[in-house]
Design an enzyme around this catalytic site. Structure first.
Site, mmCIF file in Angstrom:
data_model
loop_
_atom_site.group_PDB
_atom_site.id
_atom_site.type_symbol
_atom_site.label_atom_id
_atom_site.label_comp_id
_atom_site.label_asym_id
_atom_site.label_seq_id
_atom_site.Cartn_x
_atom_site.Cartn_y
_atom_site.Cartn_z
ATOM 1 N N ARG A 54 -11.317 46.309 -14.794
ATOM 2 C CA ARG A 54 -12.329 46.497 -15.558
ATOM 3 C C ARG A 54 -13.850 46.812 -15.079
ATOM 4 O O ARG A 54 -14.489 48.260 -15.275
ATOM 5 C CB ARG A 54 -12.332 45.816 -16.958
ATOM 6 N N LYS A 113 -9.811 33.286 -23.290
ATOM 7 C CA LYS A 113 -9.877 32.383 -22.251
ATOM 8 C C LYS A 113 -10.980 31.756 -22.938
ATOM 9 O O LYS A 113 -10.523 29.923 -22.680
ATOM 10 C CB LYS A 113 -11.320 33.514 -21.713
ATOM 11 N N SER A 173 -10.412 38.855 -23.974
ATOM 12 C CA SER A 173 -11.033 38.251 -22.757
ATOM 13 C C SER A 173 -11.982 37.403 -23.442
ATOM 14 O O SER A 173 -11.287 35.918 -22.403
ATOM 15 C CB SER A 173 -12.198 39.727 -21.734
ATOM 16 N N HIS A 227 -20.516 31.618 -26.215
ATOM 17 C CA HIS A 227 -20.286 32.666 -24.578
ATOM 18 C C HIS A 227 -21.197 34.193 -25.027
ATOM 19 O O HIS A 227 -21.368 34.047 -26.226
ATOM 20 C CB HIS A 227 -18.615 33.186 -25.219
ATOM 21 N N ASP A 273 -6.351 37.717 -18.199
ATOM 22 C CA ASP A 273 -7.483 38.384 -17.591
ATOM 23 C C ASP A 273 -8.523 37.919 -16.147
ATOM 24 O O ASP A 273 -9.376 39.476 -16.062
ATOM 25 C CB ASP A 273 -8.635 37.435 -19.057
HETATM 26 N N1 URA Z 1 -17.176 38.941 -20.803
HETATM 27 C C1 URA Z 1 -16.464 38.452 -20.860
HETATM 28 O O1 URA Z 1 -15.742 37.843 -20.342
HETATM 29 N N2 URA Z 1 -15.060 39.309 -21.458
HETATM 30 C C2 URA Z 1 -16.018 40.825 -21.238
HETATM 31 O O2 URA Z 1 -15.338 42.123 -21.873
HETATM 32 C C3 URA Z 1 -17.481 41.108 -21.578
HETATM 33 C C4 URA Z 1 -18.395 39.908 -21.319
#
Ligand code: URA
Length: 432
Positions: free
Chosen positions: A168, A187, A183, A82, A161
Site C-alpha cells: 500500500r 494487529k 491493518s 494506536h 498486514d
Molecule cells: N496504521 C496502521 O497500522 N495501518 C494503516 O493502514 C494505517 C496506520
C-alpha cells in the site's frame, strides 16, 4: 477460485464473499498471489470500498494469518494505543512511558512509516542498538518486568498486514477506510491487548482529510474492536499542521525525551495527556479523566516516566544514555534556517507537505527498500497562530546536503503567513 476473478469482481463494485477474502489473504501470506495482483485488488478496494461485513472478514482473515499473542500471564489490564498516522506524530513514545510509569502494562505493537507519515519503529531505530524485533516470550517478559515494550508486528503477528502494508505504501492505496481498519485492527486483536485507545487523525497531513471520513474510520475501528470484546474507544485529533515541532526520526526521539523532561511542545503534551487519561481510566487506575491526567502529570514531574523510557530502551538492546545525551543519535551535517519572507501570523503549515519534505531529505521511504537517514528532518519554530517577523526563522532544516533549494521552495509554498489566524482545535471528537 482465481485471483483475476476476485479483482474483476471488486473492480465492478461487487461485494466479495468470505471465501474470496480468505483466498486473497491466504494467497498473500503463502506467496501464491503475486504482488501485482495484490496491488490491483488493493486499488479496486480503494476505489470501490467494502461493506461492514467484508471489512470485518478482511480484518479477521488478516488477524488469523498469524499468531495470536496470549498476554494473560501478564498481571493487570493491558492497554495499547494506536494512531492512524500523521506527521511529527511521536505520541506513542512518551505516552507509553507515562502510562507504564503508573504500573499499567503497555504492550505496544507499532508500525513503520507509511506514505508521507512517519512510523514509531523507524523513530525508535534512530536510537543506537534499539531492536524492534524481539521474540514473543521476550516481549511478554519485558512487559511484565518493565511495564512497556514497543515492538514491530514481527514474528508472526498478522503477516498478511506486513505484506499488504508495504505494498500500500508504494501503490497509493493507503488512504482507504477498509484497508486502514483491517491493518490496524488485525494487529491489535492479534496482539492480545485488553483495551485500546485509537487516535484517528484528520486534516491535510492525515490519510483521512475530512472530519466525516475520519469519523467513519473511527467508528469502523471501534466497531471491529468492540465486536471482538476489546474495550475500545477513539478520538479524532487535528493533523492539519505537524504535531509538536520535530519531524524526522532522531529529531522526534529528542522531542519525546524533552517531553518526558517536562519541556515538550504544548500540543504534543496535550495529546499525550488526553490519550493517556483515557488509557488510565480503561485500565481501572483512575475513576475520572481529571484524576488520570493528574497522575500522568506526576510521572513527568517525578521523573518516573523518563526512567520507564530508559528502561524500555535498555531492555530492547538500545543505548540508555540517549536519555541524557540525545546527541548520540545520528546528527545531520547541515542546519539550514528558513526565514519568513514577510511579517504576520502563520496561518497554514501543510502537514503532508512537511512530511514529504522530510521524506525527500531522506527521513522517509520513497520505495519499499529505501534506507532511512535518521538524522534529517525539520524543526518548526512557529506553529499556526504564532506571530512572525520578516527574516525570523520559521524552521530549521536538518540535512546532509546544502543542495535543497527545491525542498525549501516546496516548504515555502506550503507555509502561509496572513494578518490573523488562530491555532486549530486539537481534539475534535471522542467516539465510544
Ligand atoms: N496504521 C496502521 O497500522 N495501518 C494503516 O493502514 C494505517 C496506520
Amino acid at each position: 477460485m482465481r485471483m483475476l476473478d476476485i479483482i474483476e469482481s471488486k473492480k465492478q463494485g461487487n461485494k466479495l464473499s468470505d471465501d474470496e477474502i480468505q483466498f486473497f489473504v491466504d494467497g498473500v501470506v503463502d506467496g501464491s498471489i503475486p504482488d501485482y495482483q495484490t496491488s490491483a485488488l488493493l486499488m479496486a478496494i480503494y476505489f470501490n470500498g467494502m461493506t461492514d461485513s467484508e471489512q470485518t472478514k478482511l480484518t479477521m482473515a488478516m488477524m488469523h494469518s498469524g499468531d495470536h499473542l496470549n498476554l494473560s500471564s501478564i498481571e493487570g489490564i493491558k492497554v495499547d494505543k494506536h494512531s492512524t498516522g500523521g506527521v511529527g506524530d511521536k505520541t506513542s513514545i512518551p505516552l507509553a512511558a507515562l502510562v507504564a510509569a503508573l504500573g499499567i502494562p503497555v504492550p505496544m505493537i507499532s508500525g513503520r512509516g507509511l506514505g508521507h507519515t512517519g512510523g514509531t519503529l523507524d523513530k525508535l531505530e534512530a536510537i543506537p542498538g534499539y531492536k524492534v524485533e524481539i521474540s514473543e516470550s521476550d516481549f511478554k517478559k519485558q512487559v511484565q518486568k518493565e511495564q512497556l515494550a514497543i515492538i514491530g508486528a514481527t514474528g508472526n503477528i498478522a503477516p498478511a498486514d506486513k505484506k499488504i502494508y508495504a505494498l500500500r505504501d508504494v501503490t497509493a492505496t493507503v488512504d482507504s477506510i477498509p484497508l486502514i481498519a483491517g491493518s490496524i485492527m488485525s494487529k491489535k486483536i492479534a496482539s492480545g491487548t485488553d483495551a485500546l485507545v485509537i487516535d484517528v487523525k484528520t486534516g491535510a497531513g492525515a490519510f483521512m482529510k475530512t472530519l466525516d471520513d475520519s469519523r467513519a474510520l473511527a467508528k469502523a475501528l471501534v466497531k471491529i474492536g468492540q465486536g471482538v470484546g476489546m474495550d475500545c474507544m477513539a478520538l479524532i485529533s487535528d493533523m492539519n499542521q505537524p504535531l509538536g515541532n520535530a519531524i524526522g526520526n532522531a529529531l522526534e526521539i529528542k522531542e519525546s525525551i524533552d517531553l518526558l523532561n517536562g519541556n515538550g511542545p504544548k500540543d504534543l503534551l496535550e495529546l499525550v495527556l488526553t490519550l493517556g487519561s483515557h488509557m488510565v481510566v480503561l485500565a481501572g487506575k483512575a475513576q475520572t479523566l481529571d484524576e488520570a491526567r493528574q497522575k500522568l502529570e506526576g510521572t513527568i514531574t517525578d521523573g518516573s516516566a523518563l526512567e520507564r523510557f530508559r528502561a524500555m530502551v535498555v531492555a530492547q538492546g538500545g543505548d540508555g544514555s540517549v536519555v541524557d545525551h540525545p546527541e548520540i543519535m545520528p546528527q545531520a551535517k547541515f542546519k539550514i534556517e528558513l526565514p519568513a519572507k514577510e511579517s504576520g501570523v502563520v496561518s497554514e503549515i501543510e502537514a503532508d507537505e512537511m512530511g514529504i519534505a522530510s521524506m525527500l531529505l531522506g527521513g522517509g521511504r520513497q520505495k519499499a527498500d529505501d534506507q532511512l537517514d535518521y538524522a534529517v528532518g525539520i524543526v518548526l519554530h512557529k506553529k499556526i497562530g504564532d506571530k512572525v517577523s520578516k527574516g525570523e526563522s520559521l524552521m530549521t532544516i536538518y540535512s546532509d546536503t546544502e543542495q535543497i533549494d527545491d525542498i525549501k521552495e516546496q516548504i515555502y509554498q506550503n507555509v502561509k503567513i496572513t494578518d490573523s489566524a488562530s491555532a486549530p482545535e486539537l481534539i475534535k471528537e471522542i467516539i465510544k
